[in-house]
Design a protein around this motif. Sequence first.
Motif, PDB file in Angstrom:
ATOM      1  N   ILE A 181      69.564  39.261   7.467  1.00 35.68           N
ATOM      2  CA  ILE A 181      68.990  38.154   8.244  1.00 35.68           C
ATOM      3  C   ILE A 181      67.664  38.575   8.871  1.00 35.68           C
ATOM      4  O   ILE A 181      66.765  37.754   9.036  1.00 35.68           O
ATOM      5  CB  ILE A 181      69.960  37.619   9.316  1.00 35.68           C
ATOM      6  N   GLY A 182      67.543  39.860   9.195  1.00 35.35           N
ATOM      7  CA  GLY A 182      66.269  40.351   9.723  1.00 35.35           C
ATOM      8  C   GLY A 182      65.158  40.194   8.705  1.00 35.35           C
ATOM      9  O   GLY A 182      64.029  39.808   9.046  1.00 35.35           O
ATOM     10  N   ALA A 183      65.462  40.473   7.445  1.00 37.97           N
ATOM     11  CA  ALA A 183      64.465  40.342   6.383  1.00 37.97           C
ATOM     12  C   ALA A 183      64.062  38.878   6.193  1.00 37.97           C
ATOM     13  O   ALA A 183      62.879  38.556   6.059  1.00 37.97           O
ATOM     14  CB  ALA A 183      65.021  40.915   5.079  1.00 37.97           C
ATOM     15  N   VAL A 184      65.051  37.986   6.180  1.00 40.29           N
ATOM     16  CA  VAL A 184      64.754  36.562   6.007  1.00 40.29           C
ATOM     17  C   VAL A 184      63.930  36.050   7.184  1.00 40.29           C
ATOM     18  O   VAL A 184      62.969  35.286   7.012  1.00 40.29           O
ATOM     19  CB  VAL A 184      66.053  35.749   5.854  1.00 40.29           C
ATOM     20  N   CYS A 185      64.292  36.467   8.385  1.00 38.35           N
ATOM     21  CA  CYS A 185      63.575  36.034   9.582  1.00 38.35           C
ATOM     22  C   CYS A 185      62.128  36.541   9.556  1.00 38.35           C
ATOM     23  O   CYS A 185      61.192  35.805   9.890  1.00 38.35           O
ATOM     24  CB  CYS A 185      64.301  36.532  10.818  1.00 38.35           C
ATOM     25  N   TYR A 186      61.940  37.788   9.165  1.00 42.62           N
ATOM     26  CA  TYR A 186      60.598  38.384   9.089  1.00 42.62           C
ATOM     27  C   TYR A 186      59.732  37.641   8.077  1.00 42.62           C
ATOM     28  O   TYR A 186      58.542  37.392   8.298  1.00 42.62           O
ATOM     29  CB  TYR A 186      60.733  39.854   8.691  1.00 42.62           C
ATOM     30  N   GLN A 187      60.343  37.267   6.959  1.00 47.80           N
ATOM     31  CA  GLN A 187      59.602  36.561   5.916  1.00 47.80           C
ATOM     32  C   GLN A 187      59.159  35.178   6.371  1.00 47.80           C
ATOM     33  O   GLN A 187      58.115  34.680   5.944  1.00 47.80           O
ATOM     34  CB  GLN A 187      60.462  36.445   4.651  1.00 47.80           C
ATOM     35  N   ASN A 188      59.933  34.547   7.254  1.00 48.62           N
ATOM     36  CA  ASN A 188      59.618  33.191   7.711  1.00 48.62           C
ATOM     37  C   ASN A 188      58.829  33.159   9.016  1.00 48.62           C
ATOM     38  O   ASN A 188      58.490  32.081   9.495  1.00 48.62           O
ATOM     39  CB  ASN A 188      60.917  32.393   7.884  1.00 48.62           C
ATOM     40  N   ARG A 189      58.521  34.328   9.565  1.00 46.20           N
ATOM     41  CA  ARG A 189      57.860  34.375  10.864  1.00 46.20           C
ATOM     42  C   ARG A 189      56.354  34.154  10.732  1.00 46.20           C
ATOM     43  O   ARG A 189      55.723  34.567   9.767  1.00 46.20           O
ATOM     44  CB  ARG A 189      58.119  35.720  11.545  1.00 46.20           C
ATOM     45  N   ILE A 190      55.804  33.489  11.735  1.00 42.61           N
ATOM     46  CA  ILE A 190      54.355  33.326  11.835  1.00 42.61           C
ATOM     47  C   ILE A 190      53.854  34.371  12.832  1.00 42.61           C
ATOM     48  O   ILE A 190      54.163  34.305  14.022  1.00 42.61           O
ATOM     49  CB  ILE A 190      53.978  31.910  12.309  1.00 42.61           C
ATOM     50  N   PHE A 191      53.104  35.331  12.334  1.00 43.11           N
ATOM     51  CA  PHE A 191      52.617  36.419  13.176  1.00 43.11           C
ATOM     52  C   PHE A 191      51.228  36.098  13.727  1.00 43.11           C
ATOM     53  O   PHE A 191      50.446  35.385  13.083  1.00 43.11           O
ATOM     54  CB  PHE A 191      52.558  37.720  12.376  1.00 43.11           C
ATOM     55  N   PRO A 192      50.922  36.611  14.895  1.00 45.26           N
ATOM     56  CA  PRO A 192      49.580  36.389  15.453  1.00 45.26           C
ATOM     57  C   PRO A 192      48.517  37.069  14.608  1.00 45.26           C
ATOM     58  O   PRO A 192      48.787  38.033  13.884  1.00 45.26           O
ATOM     59  CB  PRO A 192      49.669  37.013  16.856  1.00 45.26           C
TER      60      PRO A 192
END
Length: 235
Positions: A181-192
């Motif tokens: 889930i960490g990988a999926v969340c990281y892939q969908n995150r909008i980073f500054p």
Amino acid sequence: MTTYNIYCDESCHLEHDGINDMVLGAIWCPQEKIRGINKRIQEIKSQHGIGPSVELKWTKLSPAMELLYADLINYFFDNQDLHFRCLVVPNKSVLDHERFSQTHNDWYYKMYFDMLKVIFNPREEYEVYIDIKDTHSHSRAQKLKEVCSNTLYDFSGNIIRRIQPIRSHEVQLMQLVDILIGAVCYQNRIFPDGFAKSSAKLDIIDLIKKRSCYRLTKSTLYREEKFNILVWEAR
């Protein structure tokens, strides 16, 4: 009738944590296979010089640990008894709970059921385990069981035998859920702008995308059994 264990975890589920996305996820497998699977995960850890009591988490992934994490991901995809399902909320900022006369907690439990419902088969039995987060974990487990049982008309507990909090460092499979889930969340995150993404995390995400044949940002088919993703959209 087969009894299945379902191990659940969540990432960035708080409403105002400053992160755009949220992921609820679970790994499930036949209960009779649990001992052998946990033992094999311990063996993979040992091969990389990591003790069985060391808790692996997505946040701990570093270049020095990348090969270990890759071996765990490959083990998941190579083991036909292991299945993964997750629900992704790509943008929490669009939530309007007041409009639907609900609290964030009300919505959270609805999402948890939406994540789990694809897994449940009325002809099988399930024991669901959630990661202990805080002192409210036991009441959260009771509420989740109430929501799931009522929605499934499982008032006698024939389908969902229990929903129980456990400590993730005590169960190897819970650690694998955290990584996925960490990988999926990281892939969908909008980073500054200017944020330096972890090369090790990107490598593991690429491995998951290669092994699953999915981008991790789109819903899979409803009946996908190995790596099932629902990207939830607000109506």
